[in-house]
Design an enzyme around this catalytic site. Structure first.
Site, PDB file in Angstrom:
ATOM      1  N   GLY A  30       0.887  -1.113   0.173  1.00  0.00           N
ATOM      2  CA  GLY A  30       0.126  -0.031  -0.058  1.00  0.00           C
ATOM      3  C   GLY A  30       0.842   1.343   0.131  1.00  0.00           C
ATOM      4  O   GLY A  30       2.068   1.070   0.016  1.00  0.00           O
ATOM      5  N   THR A  32       1.357   3.652   2.160  1.00  0.00           N
ATOM      6  CA  THR A  32       1.993   4.041   3.497  1.00  0.00           C
ATOM      7  C   THR A  32       3.404   2.961   3.550  1.00  0.00           C
ATOM      8  O   THR A  32       4.498   3.211   3.853  1.00  0.00           O
ATOM      9  CB  THR A  32       1.058   3.716   4.721  1.00  0.00           C
ATOM     10  OG1 THR A  32      -0.088   4.550   4.465  1.00  0.00           O
ATOM     11  CG2 THR A  32       1.842   4.660   5.903  1.00  0.00           C
ATOM     12  N   ASP A  84       3.102  -2.698   8.343  1.00  0.00           N
ATOM     13  CA  ASP A  84       1.970  -2.529   7.236  1.00  0.00           C
ATOM     14  C   ASP A  84       1.027  -1.460   7.675  1.00  0.00           C
ATOM     15  O   ASP A  84       1.043  -0.971   8.752  1.00  0.00           O
ATOM     16  CB  ASP A  84       1.331  -4.138   7.024  1.00  0.00           C
ATOM     17  CG  ASP A  84       0.779  -4.051   5.875  1.00  0.00           C
ATOM     18  OD1 ASP A  84       0.592  -3.300   4.861  1.00  0.00           O
ATOM     19  OD2 ASP A  84       0.365  -5.406   5.767  1.00  0.00           O
ATOM     20  N   ALA A  86      -2.862   0.069   7.046  1.00  0.00           N
ATOM     21  CA  ALA A  86      -4.190  -0.628   7.505  1.00  0.00           C
ATOM     22  C   ALA A  86      -5.527   0.523   6.624  1.00  0.00           C
ATOM     23  O   ALA A  86      -4.982   1.688   6.584  1.00  0.00           O
ATOM     24  CB  ALA A  86      -4.694  -0.846   8.758  1.00  0.00           C
ATOM     25  N   ASP A  87      -6.667   0.013   6.491  1.00  0.00           N
ATOM     26  CA  ASP A  87      -7.524   0.661   6.067  1.00  0.00           C
ATOM     27  C   ASP A  87      -8.537   1.333   7.301  1.00  0.00           C
ATOM     28  O   ASP A  87      -8.848   2.512   7.125  1.00  0.00           O
ATOM     29  CB  ASP A  87      -8.549  -0.048   5.020  1.00  0.00           C
ATOM     30  CG  ASP A  87      -7.838  -0.476   3.871  1.00  0.00           C
ATOM     31  OD1 ASP A  87      -7.321   0.240   3.324  1.00  0.00           O
ATOM     32  OD2 ASP A  87      -7.633  -1.586   3.833  1.00  0.00           O
ATOM     33  N   LYS A  97      -8.287  -4.565   6.749  1.00  0.00           N
ATOM     34  CA  LYS A  97      -6.943  -4.413   5.919  1.00  0.00           C
ATOM     35  C   LYS A  97      -7.595  -5.054   4.287  1.00  0.00           C
ATOM     36  O   LYS A  97      -8.605  -5.861   4.428  1.00  0.00           O
ATOM     37  CB  LYS A  97      -5.663  -5.256   6.179  1.00  0.00           C
ATOM     38  CG  LYS A  97      -4.915  -4.342   7.146  1.00  0.00           C
ATOM     39  CD  LYS A  97      -3.738  -4.922   7.663  1.00  0.00           C
ATOM     40  CE  LYS A  97      -2.698  -5.394   6.428  1.00  0.00           C
ATOM     41  NZ  LYS A  97      -2.337  -4.164   5.559  1.00  0.00           N
ATOM     42  N   GLY A  98      -6.933  -4.669   3.262  1.00  0.00           N
ATOM     43  CA  GLY A  98      -7.128  -5.582   2.091  1.00  0.00           C
ATOM     44  C   GLY A  98      -7.549  -4.381   1.043  1.00  0.00           C
ATOM     45  O   GLY A  98      -7.811  -4.844  -0.191  1.00  0.00           O
ATOM     46  N   GLU A 106      -0.805 -10.649   3.501  1.00  0.00           N
ATOM     47  CA  GLU A 106      -0.439  -9.756   4.605  1.00  0.00           C
ATOM     48  C   GLU A 106      -0.806 -10.301   5.833  1.00  0.00           C
ATOM     49  O   GLU A 106      -0.045 -10.429   6.881  1.00  0.00           O
ATOM     50  CB  GLU A 106      -1.366  -8.509   4.358  1.00  0.00           C
ATOM     51  CG  GLU A 106      -0.743  -7.495   3.364  1.00  0.00           C
ATOM     52  CD  GLU A 106      -1.726  -6.378   3.362  1.00  0.00           C
ATOM     53  OE1 GLU A 106      -1.373  -5.091   2.573  1.00  0.00           O
ATOM     54  OE2 GLU A 106      -3.002  -6.396   3.171  1.00  0.00           O
ATOM     55  N   LYS A 124      -7.373   6.789   9.532  1.00  0.00           N
ATOM     56  CA  LYS A 124      -7.485   5.481   9.481  1.00  0.00           C
ATOM     57  C   LYS A 124      -8.006   4.903  10.950  1.00  0.00           C
ATOM     58  O   LYS A 124      -8.535   3.813  11.394  1.00  0.00           O
ATOM     59  CB  LYS A 124      -6.377   4.738   9.165  1.00  0.00           C
ATOM     60  CG  LYS A 124      -5.657   5.081   7.848  1.00  0.00           C
ATOM     61  CD  LYS A 124      -6.531   4.596   6.973  1.00  0.00           C
ATOM     62  CE  LYS A 124      -5.844   4.879   5.435  1.00  0.00           C
ATOM     63  NZ  LYS A 124      -4.831   4.245   5.041  1.00  0.00           N
TER      64      LYS A 124
HETATM   65  O1  LIG Z   1      -4.308  -3.417   3.282  1.00  0.00           O
HETATM   66  C1  LIG Z   1      -3.727  -2.968   2.494  1.00  0.00           C
HETATM   67  C2  LIG Z   1      -3.455  -3.388   1.350  1.00  0.00           C
HETATM   68  O2  LIG Z   1      -3.948  -4.755   1.148  1.00  0.00           O
HETATM   69  C3  LIG Z   1      -3.074  -1.405   2.913  1.00  0.00           C
HETATM   70  O3  LIG Z   1      -2.279  -1.634   3.971  1.00  0.00           O
HETATM   71  C4  LIG Z   1      -4.240  -0.659   3.174  1.00  0.00           C
HETATM   72  O4  LIG Z   1      -5.100  -0.641   1.948  1.00  0.00           O
HETATM   73  C5  LIG Z   1      -3.785   0.642   3.324  1.00  0.00           C
HETATM   74  O5  LIG Z   1      -3.197   1.300   2.272  1.00  0.00           O
HETATM   75  P1  LIG Z   1      -2.546   2.842   2.142  1.00  0.00           P
HETATM   76  O6  LIG Z   1      -1.407   2.748   2.982  1.00  0.00           O
HETATM   77  O7  LIG Z   1      -2.436   2.787   0.715  1.00  0.00           O
HETATM   78  O8  LIG Z   1      -3.625   3.667   2.587  1.00  0.00           O
END
Ligand SMILES: O=C(CO)[C@H](O)[C@H](O)COP(=O)(O)O
EC number: 5.3.1.6
Length: 233
Positions: A30, A32, A84, A86-87, A97-98, A106, A124
């Site tokens: 993602g 981040t 990692d 997260a959403d 996530k995802g 992940e 988030k």
């Molecule tokens: O779970 C994810 C990918 O499968 C990402 O960590 C989630 O979507 C956050 O993404 P971003 O950092 O672009 O906001």
């Protein structure tokens, strides 16, 4: 106006402070996590010895381009930290996530890690999970039967929402790195995320879902007021 990308990079930079030479790291996916891999590349070029396991083909390509040494979970059994994005993140540090479609790898990588550090801009952070559509990775075979079972699981957990098959920008069905499809469901507030997670995991056509329960150890949230580091209660 707040520069969200700058906040993501700040969270990534703070997470980098947790990295020590000799560590085995899970590398998230993602926008981040991309900042983290970028900064990690600088640290590797400065001489820090780490090895990473990427959670997607996109992260693998980026890490290789940044000179980050990579391995697999077949070659090593445990990781020290996964970093990692997260959403959504709630106060229990349970996650949705995802959004980027990498939830399966992940979750495998986070589950093999002693700690999971979640990095994000503070938009988030939510009191209750569910505003962000929950991604559910499914096997294409028997999709209608799987969706019926998902509907029953939602009813048991007291939630509901339209199930949308994820499409790519070109209009084709989005296919994950594992060759599966994703159903996104906007559920609204999820009262009991662990219960819903258990119900979804019991459905044969569901490969994995985006509820990460009990995996997040630390959240690093960057906002206009600075950085907050939150430990799982
Ligand atoms: O779970 C994810 C990918 O499968 C990402 O960590 C989630 O979507 C956050 O993404 P971003 O950092 O672009 O906001």
């Amino acid at each position: 106006m707040i520069d969200m990308d700058a906040l993501k990079r700040q969270a990534a930079a703070r997470a980098l402070e947790e990295v020590e030479s000799g560590m085995r790291l899970g590398l998230g996916t993602g926008s981040t996590a991309k900042h983290f891999v970028d900064l990690l590349g600088e640290k590797v070029r400065a001489g820090v010895k780490i090895v990473g396991v990427p959670t997607s083909e996109a992260t693998r390509a980026q890490a290789e381009a940044c000179g980050v040494p990579l391995t697999t979970l077949d070659e090593i059994d445990r990781l020290d930290i996964t970093i990692d994005g997260a959403d959504e993140i709630n106060p229990a540090l349970d996650l949705i996530k995802g959004g980027g479609g990498a939830l399966l790898r992940e979750k495998i990588v986070a589950s093999a890690s002693a700690r999971m550090i979640v990095i994000a801009d503070d938009s988030k952070w939510v009191e209750r999970l569910g505003r962000f559509p929950l991604p559910i990775e499914v096997i294409p075979f028997g999709l209608a039967a799987t969706q019926r079972a998902m509907g029953e699981a939602f009813a048991k957990a007291g939630v509901s929402g339209q199930m949308l098959l994820r499409k790519s920008a070109d209009g084709h069905v989005f296919v994950t790195d594992g060759g599966h499809w994703i159903i996104d469901v906007r559920l609204g507030e999820i009262e009991d995320p662990p219960r819903l997670a258990g119900l979804l995991s019991a459905i044969p056509g569901v490969v994995e879902h985006g509820l990460f329960i009990g995996l997040g150890s630390t959240a690093i949230l960057a906002g206009a007021q600075g950085i907050r580091v939150i430990q799982r209660p």
